[in-house]
Enzyme design. Structure first.
Site, PDB file in Angstrom:
ATOM      1  N   SER A  49      35.492  30.815  53.940  1.00 47.81           N
ATOM      2  CA  SER A  49      34.188  30.199  54.249  1.00 47.81           C
ATOM      3  C   SER A  49      34.595  28.856  55.220  1.00 47.81           C
ATOM      4  CB  SER A  49      33.554  29.529  53.037  1.00 47.81           C
ATOM      5  OG  SER A  49      33.245  30.641  52.102  1.00 47.81           O
ATOM      6  N   GLU A  55      40.201  35.435  35.146  1.00 48.64           N
ATOM      7  CA  GLU A  55      41.469  35.041  36.098  1.00 48.64           C
ATOM      8  C   GLU A  55      41.360  35.681  37.338  1.00 48.64           C
ATOM      9  OE1 GLU A  55      44.233  33.394  35.874  1.00 48.64           O
ATOM     10  OE2 GLU A  55      45.516  34.419  37.096  1.00 48.64           O
ATOM     11  N   TRP A 100      52.418  43.256  32.787  1.00 53.91           N
ATOM     12  CA  TRP A 100      51.987  41.678  32.731  1.00 53.91           C
ATOM     13  C   TRP A 100      50.879  41.477  31.906  1.00 53.91           C
ATOM     14  CZ3 TRP A 100      47.414  38.898  34.446  1.00 53.91           C
ATOM     15  CH2 TRP A 100      46.451  39.777  34.732  1.00 53.91           C
ATOM     16  N   ARG A 154      50.540  55.047  36.321  1.00 51.10           N
ATOM     17  CA  ARG A 154      51.093  53.678  36.690  1.00 51.10           C
ATOM     18  C   ARG A 154      52.132  53.490  35.776  1.00 51.10           C
ATOM     19  NH1 ARG A 154      46.992  48.832  34.968  1.00 51.10           N
ATOM     20  NH2 ARG A 154      48.537  47.492  35.899  1.00 51.10           N
ATOM     21  N   HIS A 178      35.864  46.160  30.426  1.00 50.55           N
ATOM     22  CA  HIS A 178      35.740  47.129  31.411  1.00 50.55           C
ATOM     23  C   HIS A 178      37.168  47.734  31.637  1.00 50.55           C
ATOM     24  CE1 HIS A 178      35.456  43.917  34.893  1.00 50.55           C
ATOM     25  NE2 HIS A 178      36.592  44.037  34.397  1.00 50.55           N
ATOM     26  N   THR A 206      28.745  39.068  44.410  1.00 50.23           N
ATOM     27  CA  THR A 206      30.108  39.487  45.189  1.00 50.23           C
ATOM     28  C   THR A 206      29.983  39.942  46.288  1.00 50.23           C
ATOM     29  OG1 THR A 206      31.218  39.573  42.857  1.00 50.23           O
ATOM     30  CG2 THR A 206      32.481  39.843  44.799  1.00 50.23           C
ATOM     31  N   SER A 237      50.672  23.897  33.118  1.00 53.75           N
ATOM     32  CA  SER A 237      50.552  23.558  34.418  1.00 53.75           C
ATOM     33  C   SER A 237      49.198  23.438  35.198  1.00 53.75           C
ATOM     34  CB  SER A 237      51.836  23.837  35.454  1.00 53.75           C
ATOM     35  OG  SER A 237      51.240  23.772  36.858  1.00 53.75           O
ATOM     36  N   TYR A 260      38.770  36.134  39.090  1.00 47.05           N
ATOM     37  CA  TYR A 260      38.139  35.159  39.941  1.00 47.05           C
ATOM     38  C   TYR A 260      38.681  33.658  40.209  1.00 47.05           C
ATOM     39  CZ  TYR A 260      34.608  38.638  40.233  1.00 47.05           C
ATOM     40  OH  TYR A 260      34.018  39.835  40.137  1.00 47.05           O
ATOM     41  N   LYS A 301      28.244  37.782  49.087  1.00 42.76           N
ATOM     42  CA  LYS A 301      29.206  36.837  49.801  1.00 42.76           C
ATOM     43  C   LYS A 301      29.843  37.407  51.210  1.00 42.76           C
ATOM     44  CE  LYS A 301      28.019  34.934  47.253  1.00 42.76           C
ATOM     45  NZ  LYS A 301      27.074  34.007  48.266  1.00 42.76           N
ATOM     46  N   HIS A 324      39.713  38.778  32.997  1.00 48.57           N
ATOM     47  CA  HIS A 324      38.954  39.002  34.011  1.00 48.57           C
ATOM     48  C   HIS A 324      38.165  37.933  34.789  1.00 48.57           C
ATOM     49  CE1 HIS A 324      36.070  41.206  36.604  1.00 48.57           C
ATOM     50  NE2 HIS A 324      35.282  40.278  36.617  1.00 48.57           N
TER      51      HIS A 324
HETATM   52  C1  HEM Z   1      33.447  43.885  42.872  1.00 51.66           C
HETATM   53  C2  HEM Z   1      34.346  43.248  41.919  1.00 51.66           C
HETATM   54  C3  HEM Z   1      35.292  44.105  40.887  1.00 51.66           C
HETATM   55  C4  HEM Z   1      35.059  45.268  39.988  1.00 51.66           C
HETATM   56  C5  HEM Z   1      33.617  45.812  39.686  1.00 51.66           C
HETATM   57  C6  HEM Z   1      36.202  45.307  39.345  1.00 51.66           C
HETATM   58  C7  HEM Z   1      36.565  46.508  38.411  1.00 51.66           C
HETATM   59  C8  HEM Z   1      37.666  46.464  37.651  1.00 51.66           C
HETATM   60  C9  HEM Z   1      37.939  47.649  36.663  1.00 51.66           C
HETATM   61  C10 HEM Z   1      36.922  48.211  36.068  1.00 51.66           C
HETATM   62  C11 HEM Z   1      39.124  47.671  36.385  1.00 51.66           C
HETATM   63  C12 HEM Z   1      39.737  48.503  35.019  1.00 51.66           C
HETATM   64  C13 HEM Z   1      40.389  49.603  35.874  1.00 51.66           C
HETATM   65  C14 HEM Z   1      41.217  50.137  34.780  1.00 51.66           C
HETATM   66  O1  HEM Z   1      42.278  49.613  34.326  1.00 51.66           O
HETATM   67  O2  HEM Z   1      41.095  51.607  34.607  1.00 51.66           O
HETATM   68  C15 HEM Z   1      39.769  46.707  37.237  1.00 51.66           C
HETATM   69  C16 HEM Z   1      41.098  46.157  37.136  1.00 51.66           C
HETATM   70  C17 HEM Z   1      41.754  45.192  37.985  1.00 51.66           C
HETATM   71  N1  HEM Z   1      41.168  44.297  38.678  1.00 51.66           N
HETATM   72 FE1  HEM Z   1      39.228  44.572  39.189  1.00 51.66          FE
HETATM   73  N2  HEM Z   1      37.331  44.434  39.813  1.00 51.66           N
HETATM   74  C18 HEM Z   1      36.434  43.880  40.716  1.00 51.66           C
HETATM   75  C19 HEM Z   1      37.171  42.501  41.372  1.00 51.66           C
HETATM   76  C20 HEM Z   1      38.499  42.281  41.169  1.00 51.66           C
HETATM   77  C21 HEM Z   1      39.077  41.193  42.084  1.00 51.66           C
HETATM   78  C22 HEM Z   1      38.351  40.248  42.738  1.00 51.66           C
HETATM   79  C23 HEM Z   1      40.308  40.905  41.482  1.00 51.66           C
HETATM   80  C24 HEM Z   1      41.405  39.993  41.775  1.00 51.66           C
HETATM   81  C25 HEM Z   1      41.406  39.188  42.778  1.00 51.66           C
HETATM   82  C26 HEM Z   1      40.530  42.311  40.575  1.00 51.66           C
HETATM   83  C27 HEM Z   1      41.777  42.474  40.046  1.00 51.66           C
HETATM   84  C28 HEM Z   1      42.027  43.383  39.189  1.00 51.66           C
HETATM   85  C29 HEM Z   1      43.255  43.690  38.367  1.00 51.66           C
HETATM   86  C30 HEM Z   1      44.619  42.601  38.475  1.00 51.66           C
HETATM   87  C31 HEM Z   1      43.189  44.704  37.739  1.00 51.66           C
HETATM   88  C32 HEM Z   1      44.259  45.689  37.063  1.00 51.66           C
HETATM   89  C33 HEM Z   1      44.584  44.982  35.563  1.00 51.66           C
HETATM   90  C34 HEM Z   1      45.777  45.730  34.935  1.00 51.66           C
HETATM   91  O3  HEM Z   1      45.362  46.624  34.372  1.00 51.66           O
HETATM   92  O4  HEM Z   1      46.838  45.236  35.054  1.00 51.66           O
HETATM   93  N3  HEM Z   1      39.424  43.164  40.417  1.00 51.66           N
HETATM   94  N4  HEM Z   1      38.851  45.940  37.809  1.00 51.66           N
HETATM   95 CU   LIG Z   2      37.977  42.637  35.141  1.00 47.05          CU
END
Ligand code: HEM
Ligand SMILES: [Cu+2]
Lengths: 71, 536
Positions: free
Chosen positions: B273, B260, B147, B455, B307, B333, B174, B262, B336, B258
């Site tokens: 809430s 996105e 994606w 993956r 990141h 975060t 949209s 949120y 919350k 990123h």
């Molecule tokens: C405490 C909050 C968060 C932190 C510190 C965090 C951190 C990270 C990090 C460092 C990655 C990259 C990992 C990698 O590819 O090696 C990642 C990937 C991802 N995160 Fe988070 N994240 C957080 C919250 C969220 C939230 C709230 C969502 C969505 C609702 C989310 C969705 C994703 C998605 C979709 C990926 C993968 C993207 C991809 O490579 O396809 N994350 N996150």
């Molecule tokens: Cu991110």
């Protein structure tokens, strides 16, 4: 609403906006302190303060990185 | 403008306008926020089923090492379409659907600010969904890039890639129109006396999400347009051969990507809430600090994007910056979660289905937040990047986070929408089956990732077999549980115990002052706010 334009009032507004933003970054706050600060604050002040604080935040991290990453 | 305004307050509530089109034309021409909300929700559910079927193809193939059912190329297409469809077709439209239904009723407005644009925002979605699904059947098949659509692969693929690009364009349009509508509605159509700081939290989260969408969807559109011109018009934005830089795409994509996450998380926070205070029978703890914290989460979500790119070759200073920034922004975060727990503290709680899903959200989203923190450590991420650990992380935040919150929202508001109570026993079954099968499907993926399973690969080394089998087992359980959800919803629409105007004892807000089901037109005259009916 304060609405006053004296120097004192405006400085207080800035301080309150900063305090509001900083406590937002932490995430919790006493209601009383919040009420005190938000009386007389306009949204635009908080938004500007927010952007400024984030800019300072970014620069502070960059400065810290320079400090620890020195070869 | 709308005929409804002319009729005024004396007009009987109900959908008995003589000039109102019937049958399918009602849905095609409607400008009613409730109709449009309903269409968003059904579209979202249809896409959820399509994306879910793709996930089950993926999990079936991964049940055993080696190749059993699908070709590697097709496997990659499933990975890509599953991600795009779930993010843009299922989760985002679901929350726009809730916004359409609930925001006007929560703020005492007669409809959305731009009722005709609202119709257009919705009707753009089906063509995009069709483009994505139809791209499987064109020569070369659908996009197989994941994606994230990274070049150089996205510059090389066939026409399926162009269809994906156009679908993203349309979905972006949209979203932008939808968010302009939501922001304008919230800022301009609130009933007299509903100040911003008395507004229900769901409206606040959507106000901020609306701004996030307006800020980042054009960035994504720009990125995919640059891919399009690289593909067909001789530019070399991302092609090293022509002097471009593929890493540039990653920066642009994640500058969108990123925020996105949120965009997906904040409306989910909004729903929770409402649900937690209603079933803890206590007002939301720290309403004002919640508002400010959500705004600051949104703002700082713009400064951590790389990141996702720790291993593409950044200077050490860059890696350190993004690591520190990411770790620090996890603080608001996390707070919350504290707010919601404090709301429940000494509340008199009951555990109807919406509350169960909200609590499921709370526990599992927290796990997802923790694994996010683990990943934000550069040194650790070098090992975990592109492994199943990342897959586990984002499914905990997106499925157990956003999707569970969407389920909570459906059960919470279904009585208001349909006028009937849902079947509580079946709702609870849906929750427990979803909770258990979700964890069976995704918890083992942490172990797989830690052990090094990559993956987006259809085959794997033998030692990963056991956990993959467990995961596939759970995934099919989760998929089947959602059929139960469909049954519960259909059953509620068709009949059931009559719902009171306010079926939840602890619920607050203007929407509960309306009868159930909510009449076709509501708040044609702005309501008079009493002190108590401010925010939820
Ligand atoms: C405490 C909050 C968060 C932190 C510190 C965090 C951190 C990270 C990090 C460092 C990655 C990259 C990992 C990698 O590819 O090696 C990642 C990937 C991802 N995160 Fe988070 N994240 C957080 C919250 C969220 C939230 C709230 C969502 C969505 C609702 C989310 C969705 C994703 C998605 C979709 C990926 C993968 C993207 C991809 O490579 O396809 N994350 N996150
Ligand atoms: Cu991110």
């Amino acid at each position: 609403m304060s609405g006053g334009m004296t120097m004192v009032d405006r400085r207080a507004g800035l301080l309150q906006a900063l305090r509001t933003v900083l406590s937002a970054l932490i995430g919790v706050r006493h209601r009383r302190m919040h009420d005190e600060d938000s009386a007389g604050l306009r949204p635009i002040q908080v938004i500007v303060a927010g952007v400024v604080v984030v800019a300072v935040f970014v620069m502070a991290i960059i400065a810290f990185v320079q400090l620890v990453a020195i070869k | 403008m709308e005929a409804t305004h002319v009729h005024g307050a004396g007009h009987a509530h109900g959908d008995d306008h003589s000039h109102h089109p019937k049958g399918i034309m009602r849905w095609i021409t409607t400008t009613n926020h409730k109709d449009i909300g309903t269409m968003y929700l059904w579209f979202s559910f249809a896409m959820f089923m399509v994306g879910g079927a793709m996930a089950l193809i993926i999990r079936a193939e991964l049940f055993q090492p080696g190749l059993q059912y699908v070709e590697p190329e097709f496997f990659n297409q499933m990975i890509t379409l599953h991600g795009l469809i779930m993010v843009f077709g299922a989760i985002m439209p679901a929350f726009v659907g809730f916004a359409n239904w609930m925001i006007p009723m929560m703020i005492g407005a007669p409809d959305m600010a731009f009722a005709r644009m609202n119709n257009w925002s919705f009707w753009l979605l089906p063509p995009a969904g069709i483009l994505l699904t139809a791209s499987m059947f064109v020569p070369g098949g659908a996009a197989g890039t994941g994606w994230t659509l990274y070049p150089p692969l996205s510059i090389q693929m066939g026409i399926g890639m162009d269809m994906a690009i156009f679908a993203v364009h349309i979905l972006g349009m949209s979203s932008i129109m939808g968010s302009i509508n939501i922001v304008t509605t919230i800022l301009n159509l609130r009933a007299p006396g509903m100040t911003l700081m008395r507004m229900p939290m769901f409206c606040w989260t959507w106000l901020i999400t609306g701004y996030l969408l307006i800020a980042v969807m054009p960035v994504l559109a720009g990125a995919v347009t640059m891919i399009l011109t690289d593909r067909h018009f001789g530019t070399s934005f991302f092609s090293a051969a022509g002097g471009g830089d593929p890493v540039l795409f990653q920066h642009i994509f994640w500058f969108f990507g990123h925020p996105e996450v949120y965009i997906i998380a904040l409306p989910a926070f909004g729903v929770v809430s409402h649900v937690i205070p209603a079933f803890a029978r206590k007002p939301l703890f720290g309403y004002t600090s919640m508002v400010y914290a959500i705004a600051s989460i949104a703002l700082i979500s713009f400064i951590v994007w790389a990141h996702h790119m720790y291993v593409v070759g950044m200077p050490v200073a860059g890696q350190l910056y993004f690591m520190y920034a990411t770790i620090l922004i996890a603080v608001p975060t996390g707070v919350k979660v504290f707010n919601w727990v404090a709301t429940m503290w000494r509340g008199s709680m009951t555990f109807e289905t919406p509350m169960l899903f909200a609590l499921g959200f709370l526990f599992l989203f927290t796990i997802g937040g923790f694994t996010g923190l683990v990943l934000s450590n550069t040194a650790v991420d070098v090992q975990l990047q592109d492994t199943y650990y990342v897959v586990a992380h984002f499914h905990y935040v997106m499925v157990a986070g956003a999707l569970f919150s969407a389920f909570a929202a459906v059960y919470y508001w279904l009585p208001k929408w349909t006028g009937h109570m849902y079947d509580e026993t079946l709702g609870k079954w849906h929750f427990w089956l979803s909770l258990i099968s979700f964890n069976i499907a995704f918890f083992p993926q942490h172990f797989l990732g830690l052990a090094g399973m990559p993956r987006r690969i259809p085959d794997y080394a033998l030692q990963f077999t056991d956990f993959n089998q467990v995961s596939t087992f759970g995934a099919f359980g989760f998929g089947l549980s959602q059929l139960l959800f469909l049954y519960v919803v259909l059953k509620t629409i068709r009949g059931g115990e009559k719902a009171a105007a306010k079926p939840w004892e602890g619920a607050t807000g203007l929407e509960w002052t309306l009868p159930s089901p909510a009449p076709y037109h509501t708040f044609e005259e702005p309501p008079v706010l009493s002190e108590a009916k401010g925010h939820a």
